[in-house]
Design a protein around this motif. Structure first.
Motif, PDB file in Angstrom:
ATOM      1  N   TYR A  13       1.291  -0.908  -0.215  1.00  0.00           N
ATOM      2  CA  TYR A  13       0.288   0.359   0.043  1.00  0.00           C
ATOM      3  C   TYR A  13       0.650   1.006   0.062  1.00  0.00           C
ATOM      4  O   TYR A  13       2.073   0.850   0.480  1.00  0.00           O
ATOM      5  N   PRO A  14       0.376   2.216   0.141  1.00  0.00           N
ATOM      6  CA  PRO A  14       1.199   3.175  -0.691  1.00  0.00           C
ATOM      7  C   PRO A  14       1.284   3.426   1.181  1.00  0.00           C
ATOM      8  O   PRO A  14       0.047   3.553   1.609  1.00  0.00           O
ATOM      9  N   VAL A  17       3.033  -0.388   3.580  1.00  0.00           N
ATOM     10  CA  VAL A  17       1.898  -1.366   4.365  1.00  0.00           C
ATOM     11  C   VAL A  17       2.686  -2.713   3.339  1.00  0.00           C
ATOM     12  O   VAL A  17       2.030  -2.421   2.447  1.00  0.00           O
ATOM     13  N   ALA A  19       1.114  -5.850   2.542  1.00  0.00           N
ATOM     14  CA  ALA A  19      -0.244  -6.503   3.362  1.00  0.00           C
ATOM     15  C   ALA A  19       0.255  -7.889   2.342  1.00  0.00           C
ATOM     16  O   ALA A  19      -0.619  -9.061   3.190  1.00  0.00           O
ATOM     17  N   PRO A  38      -5.856 -13.560  11.439  1.00  0.00           N
ATOM     18  CA  PRO A  38      -6.120 -12.210  12.780  1.00  0.00           C
ATOM     19  C   PRO A  38      -6.444 -11.912  11.551  1.00  0.00           C
ATOM     20  O   PRO A  38      -5.857 -11.164  10.542  1.00  0.00           O
ATOM     21  N   SER A  39      -6.887 -10.508  11.952  1.00  0.00           N
ATOM     22  CA  SER A  39      -6.912  -9.224  12.111  1.00  0.00           C
ATOM     23  C   SER A  39      -6.147  -8.468  11.464  1.00  0.00           C
ATOM     24  O   SER A  39      -4.754  -8.380  12.408  1.00  0.00           O
ATOM     25  N   GLY A  40      -5.375  -7.850  10.363  1.00  0.00           N
ATOM     26  CA  GLY A  40      -4.239  -7.485   9.840  1.00  0.00           C
ATOM     27  C   GLY A  40      -3.828  -8.415   8.755  1.00  0.00           C
ATOM     28  O   GLY A  40      -2.792  -7.487   8.754  1.00  0.00           O
ATOM     29  N   CYS A  41      -3.558  -9.196   8.692  1.00  0.00           N
ATOM     30  CA  CYS A  41      -3.144 -10.015   8.087  1.00  0.00           C
ATOM     31  C   CYS A  41      -2.711  -9.998   6.882  1.00  0.00           C
ATOM     32  O   CYS A  41      -2.460 -10.180   5.799  1.00  0.00           O
ATOM     33  N   GLY A  42      -4.187  -9.287   5.700  1.00  0.00           N
ATOM     34  CA  GLY A  42      -4.565  -9.703   4.783  1.00  0.00           C
ATOM     35  C   GLY A  42      -5.039  -9.905   3.725  1.00  0.00           C
ATOM     36  O   GLY A  42      -5.622 -10.176   2.741  1.00  0.00           O
ATOM     37  N   LYS A  43      -6.453 -11.040   4.590  1.00  0.00           N
ATOM     38  CA  LYS A  43      -7.309 -11.513   3.930  1.00  0.00           C
ATOM     39  C   LYS A  43      -8.030 -10.024   2.880  1.00  0.00           C
ATOM     40  O   LYS A  43      -8.312 -10.699   1.698  1.00  0.00           O
ATOM     41  N   THR A  44      -9.037  -9.507   3.377  1.00  0.00           N
ATOM     42  CA  THR A  44      -9.616  -8.668   2.302  1.00  0.00           C
ATOM     43  C   THR A  44      -8.479  -7.854   2.038  1.00  0.00           C
ATOM     44  O   THR A  44      -8.832  -7.772  -0.472  1.00  0.00           O
ATOM     45  N   THR A  45      -6.770  -8.013   1.470  1.00  0.00           N
ATOM     46  CA  THR A  45      -6.505  -7.358   0.623  1.00  0.00           C
ATOM     47  C   THR A  45      -5.975  -8.253  -0.768  1.00  0.00           C
ATOM     48  O   THR A  45      -6.141  -8.063  -1.560  1.00  0.00           O
ATOM     49  N   GLU A 160     -16.253 -11.515   4.545  1.00  0.00           N
ATOM     50  CA  GLU A 160     -17.017 -11.666   5.610  1.00  0.00           C
ATOM     51  C   GLU A 160     -18.904 -11.547   5.461  1.00  0.00           C
ATOM     52  O   GLU A 160     -19.094 -10.439   6.257  1.00  0.00           O
ATOM     53  N   HIS A 193     -12.850 -14.577   9.509  1.00  0.00           N
ATOM     54  CA  HIS A 193     -11.904 -14.410  11.064  1.00  0.00           C
ATOM     55  C   HIS A 193     -12.362 -15.008  12.042  1.00  0.00           C
ATOM     56  O   HIS A 193     -12.464 -15.076  12.818  1.00  0.00           O
TER      57      HIS A 193
END
Ligand SMILES: Nc1ncnc2c1ncn2[C@@H]1O[C@H](COP(=O)(O)OP(=O)(O)OP(=O)(O)O)[C@@H](O)[C@H]1O
Ligand SMILES: [Mg+2]
Lengths: 356, 308
Positions: A13-14, A17, A19, A38-45, A160, A193
Motif C-alpha cells: 500500500y502507499p 504497508v 499487505a 487474525p485481523s490485519g493479516c491481509g485477507k481483505t487485501t 465476511e 476471521h
C-alpha cells in the motif's frame, strides 16, 4: 466456472504497508476456499486484489486460463459479496439483483425473470418489491447472494458475509451457503476471521499471517496437524498447549515432567534438542491421581464450556489446559494430572511441525 | 425532562401541557427575556426594513423633490407599472439567463467536477486546487471585480496586452457570457465543498460493487453517486439559485451595460431606485423579486420533500 491461481502476488500500500508478500495460491475449479487469519493479516487485501479493486504491486492473478492482472474489475467476470452487502438503497430487491445484468445490457424482461428465478431460489419471492431498508440483516444478505448468483460469474468472492448476522442466523446462513455453493459448483473464496466458520464450511482453507500463507489444507488437516506453531495457536476453539521441552533419550522433558514422544514424531528427534510440545486441551486426558508420562500440577482455573470444563493446571510455573467432562471437574487448588494422547500430540522444531 | 423526576400522579393534564411548553423550566418571562435581544436585533434589521419596503412600494416616495418630503400613497400603481414595463421583463429574463448559466449549470457542474476529480486525491495538488477555488470565493467582490476588469478591459487589459491586440473586448462584445463565466468562477467553491462532503457519504462498497458489475464512470455516477447525493444537489441548487438571483456583483463588472444587456434585477432595482430616484417604484420591484424568490424556494423545497 474457473480455477483461480495467484503467482507471487505482492501488494504494497502507499505508505509502505506490505499487505501481501509474494503469495502463491491455487484454488481448483468449483472449490469452496476459506481464507482465515487474525485481523490485519491481509485477507481483505487478497480478496480485493483478486477482484481488481486493488492493483497488485507484483505477481499475477489468473482466473480460468486468463491472466487478469491488468484488467479492470468489471472485465474479470467475478462477483463479490461485501461485508455491508452494498445493496443500492434506492432500488428494490428485483432491481438490485438484476443490476449487474442491466450493466451487461440484458433486456428488461429477461433480467427481471432471472432476478425472480434467483430470488425464488433464495426464498425472497415475497420481498421482491421492497427496498433494502425494509429488509432484515439476514434478508439483505440473501439479496446480496442473489445478486451475485444472477451474474453467473466465473468465481465468487465473499468478504465476511456472515459477520453482520446474529449468532443464530449465522449458523443457519452457514449451512445454507455451503449447500448453495455445492449446488452451484462455482469457485468461491470466502474470507472470515471466525475459524469455526472456516472449519465448518470450507473444502480447503488457508491460514494467513501478516501477508503470508502459513498453511493450506482441508479443515481436518489444519485442525489435526497445524503445520507450525502459529497455526497451532490460532486454530481451535481453545488454543493448543504449546510447551517448551527438551529431548532426553527416547523421552521428552517438558516443564519438569517426563513425557512420551508422540507417535507422529517417533524416531525423528535427536537427543538433547529443543522442541515445542503441542497438544490440544481436548486431547489431554485429565485425572486426579498421578499417571505415568503426564503433566502434573495444581488446578488454577476452572472454566465452564457448557457440556465440559476447561481446567488450567499450573505445572511448575507453566500453564497447561485440559478439557474435563462435566461432573468430573476438580476444585481450584486440587492436584491434577493431564495425560496427552500420544496419537494426537505434535512436536514442533523451530516452529515447524515434525515431520513436515 | 421535568416530568420524569415527578411522580406521575402529580401531573394532571394541564400541568403536563405547561411543562412541555416550558421545556427548560425557566418560566415564560425569563425565557422571553433571554431571547428578547436577539428578537429586537432581528426586528430592527430584518423585519422592519422588509415591512418598510412593502410600505414604500405602495407610495410615490422619491429620493429628491416634493415626493421625498411628503410621499403619497398610490395604491398598486407601482406594481402595475413594473409588470407592464418591458425593461422590467427584460431584466427578469436576463436574471433568468444569469441564474441558469452561472448557478444551475456553471457552478453546479464545475463544483461537482472539481469535487469528483479530487475525491480520492490527497496531498499538495488537492490542497492547491481547493485553496485557489476557495480564494475566488472569499475575496471581496470589489477586489475580484477590479481584477477581472483589469484582465478583460479593452484598452489596457492584461489579456489584450498579452495578445498584443486592441480588439478583444469580452465585456463589450459578450457581456452576459462574461458575467456568467465570472460568477461561475467566483461561486464554484461553495458547490465544490458541498459536493466534496456529500461524496464522502457515498459508501465505497457501493461504488466497488458497481465497478465489479462493469459499470462505466457515467453509470457509477447515475446509479450510485447521484441517488446518494440527490438531497445535497437540491439544497445546493436552492441556495446558489437564490444567491445568484439577488447578486449585485455583475454591476461592478459591467454596470448593467452595455446598453442594458446585463441589467439583471438586482442592478435594475439599483438603477431605478437610486440612479432614477424612484424609491417607491424600486421598492415595488424589490417586492416582486421577493415573491419570485419565494416561488423558487417553494419549488425546490417541494422537490426535496418529495424525496421522502
Ligand atoms: N487502503 C489501505 N492503505 C494502507 N494500508 C492498508 C489499506 N488497507 C489495508 N491496509 C493495511 O494492510 C494490512 C492488511 O489489511 P486487510 O484489510 O487486508 O486485513 P484483514 O486481514 O482483512 O483484516 P480484518 O480481519 O481486520 O478485516 C493491514 O496492516 C492494514 O493496516
Ligand atoms: Mg478484512
Amino acid at each position: 466456472m474457473s480455477a483461480i491461481e495467484l503467482r507471487g502476488l505482492t501488494k504494497v500500500y502507499p505508505g509502505g504497508v506490505k499487505a501481501l508478500d509474494s503469495l502463491d495460491l491455487a484454488i481448483p475449479d468449483g472449490e469452496f476456499f476459506a481464507l482465515l487469519g487474525p485481523s490485519g493479516c491481509g485477507k481483505t487485501t487478497l480478496l480485493r486484489t483478486i477482484a481488481g479493486l486493488e492493483t497488485a504491486t507484483g505477481g499475477a492473478v489468473v482466473i480460468g486460463d486468463r491472466d487478469v492482472t491488468g484488467l479492470q474489475p468489471g472485465a474479470r467476470d467475478i462477483a463479490m459479496v461485501f461485508q455491508d452487502y452494498a445493496l443500492f438503497p434506492h432500488m428494490n430487491v428485483t432491481d438490485n439483483i438484476a443490476y449487474p445484468l442491466r450493466i451487461k445490457k440484458v433486456g428488461k424482461a429477461a433480467r427481471q425473470q432471472k432476478a425472480a428465478e434467483v430470488g425464488a431460489r433464495l426464498g425472497l419471492e415475497q420481498l421482491m418489491d421492497r427496498r433494502p431498508g425494509q429488509l432484515s440483516g439476514g434478508q439483505q444478505q440473501r439479496v446480496a447472494l442473489a445478486r451475485v448468483m444472477a451474474t453467473q460469474a466465473q468465481a465468487f468472492l465473499f468478504d465476511e458475509p456472515l459477520s453482520n448476522l446474529d449468532a443464530r442466523l449465522r449458523l443457519e446462513a452457514r449451512t445454507f451457503l455451503k449447500k448453495l455453493q455445492h449446488e452451484l459448483g462455482v469457485t468461491t473464496v470466502f474470507v472470515t476471521h471466525d475459524q469455526a466458520e472456516a472449519l465448518a464450511m470450507a473444502d480447503r482453507m488457508a491460514v494467513m499471517e501478516s501477508g503470508h500463507i502459513r498453511q493450506i489444507g482441508t479443515p481436518a488437516e489444519v485442525f489435526q496437524r497445524p503445520a507450525n506453531t502459529f497455526v497451532a495457536g490460532f486454530i481451535g476453539s481453545t488454543p493448543m498447549n504449546l510447551l517448551d521441552g527438551v529431548v532426553r533419550g527416547d523421552t521428552l522433558e517438558v516443564s519438569g515432567c517426563k513425557l512420551a514422544v508422540p507417535q507422529s514424531a517417533e524416531g525423528l528427534l535427536h537427543d538433547g534438542e529443543k522442541i515445542v510440545y503441542g497438544v490440544r486441551p481436548e486431547y489431554n486426558v485429565y485425572s486426579a491421581g498421578p499417571v505415568d508420562g503426564s503433566l502434573g500440577g495444581n488446578v488454577s482455573i476452572v472454566e465452564n464450556l457448557g457440556a465440559s470444563y476447561l481446567v488450567t493446571l499450573d505445572v511448575n510455573g507453566v500453564l497447561v489446559q485440559a478439557v474435563v467432562p462435566e461432573g468430573h471437574e476438580p476444585l481450584i487448588g486440587d492436584e491434577g494430572y493431564a495425560l496427552p494422547r500420544r496419537d494426537r500430540a505434535l512436536i514442533y522444531r523451530d516452529g515447524e511441525l515434525v515431520p513436515a | 425532562m421535568a416530568q420524569a423526576t415527578l411522580p406521575p400522579e402529580v401531573l394532571d393534564d394541564a400541568k403536563a401541557r405547561r411543562y412541555s411548553a416550558d421545556a427548560a423550566g425557566l418560566g415564560r418571562l425569563r425565557a422571553g427575556a433571554f431571547v428578547a435581544p436577539a428578537l429586537a436585533l432581528i426586528s430592527l434589521f430584518l423585519v422592519f426594513p422588509a415591512l418598510w419596503v412593502l410600505y414604500l412600494g405602495l407610495s410615490n416616495y422619491r429620493l429628491t423633490g416634493a415626493a421625498a418630503a411628503a410621499p403619497q400613497s398610490v395604491g398598486f400603481d407601482n406594481f402595475v407599472k413594473a409588470l407592464t414595463d418591458p425593461e422590467f421583463w427584460n431584466s427578469t429574463w436576463l436574471t433568468f439567463e444569469f441564474v441558469l448559466g452561472s448557478a444551475v449549470i456553471g457552478q453546479v457542474v464545475l463544483g461537482f467536477l472539481l469535487a469528483w476529480i479530487m475525491r480520492d486525491r490527497t496531498g499538495p495538488l488537492k490542497r492547491i486546487v481547493e485553496g485557489l477555488v476557495i480564494l475566488a470565493w472569499i475575496l471581496p467582490s470589489a477586489v475580484v471585480s477590479f481584477l477581472w476588469v483589469a484582465l478583460l478591459d479593452r484598452d489596457d487589459g492584461t489579456l489584450n496586452t498579452l495578445l498584443h491586440s486592441q480588439d478583444f473586448a469580452p465585456l463589450l462584445d459578450h457581456p452576459m457570457l462574461s458575467i456568467i463565466v465570472f460568477n461561475t468562477w467566483r461561486g464554484a467553491a461553495f458547490s465544490m465543498m458541498l459536493y466534496g462532503a456529500a461524496l464522502g457519504n457515498v459508501p465505497p462498497s457501493h461504488l466497488e460493487s458497481a465497478r465489479l458489475a462493469g459499470a462505466s464512470g457515467w453509470q457509477q455516477l447515475r446509479d450510485v453517486v447521484f441517488p446518494h447525493i440527490r438531497g445535497h444537489v437540491l439544497t445546493n441548487l436552492l441556495l446558489i439559485s437564490l444567491w445568484t438571483f439577488n447578486d449585485f456583483t455583475p454591476f461592478l463588472l459591467t454596470a448593467g451595460g452595455p446598453d442594458g444587456k446585463t441589467e439583471v434585477l438586482a442592478v435594475h432595482v439599483y438603477q431605478v431606485a437610486l440612479q432614477g430616484g424612484e424609491l417607491g417604484y424600486g421598492a415595488a420591484v424589490s417586492t416582486v423579486i421577493l415573491l419570485i424568490n419565494l416561488v423558487v424556494a417553494v419549488f425546490y423545497l417541494r422537490l426535496l420533500r418529495s424525496k421522502k
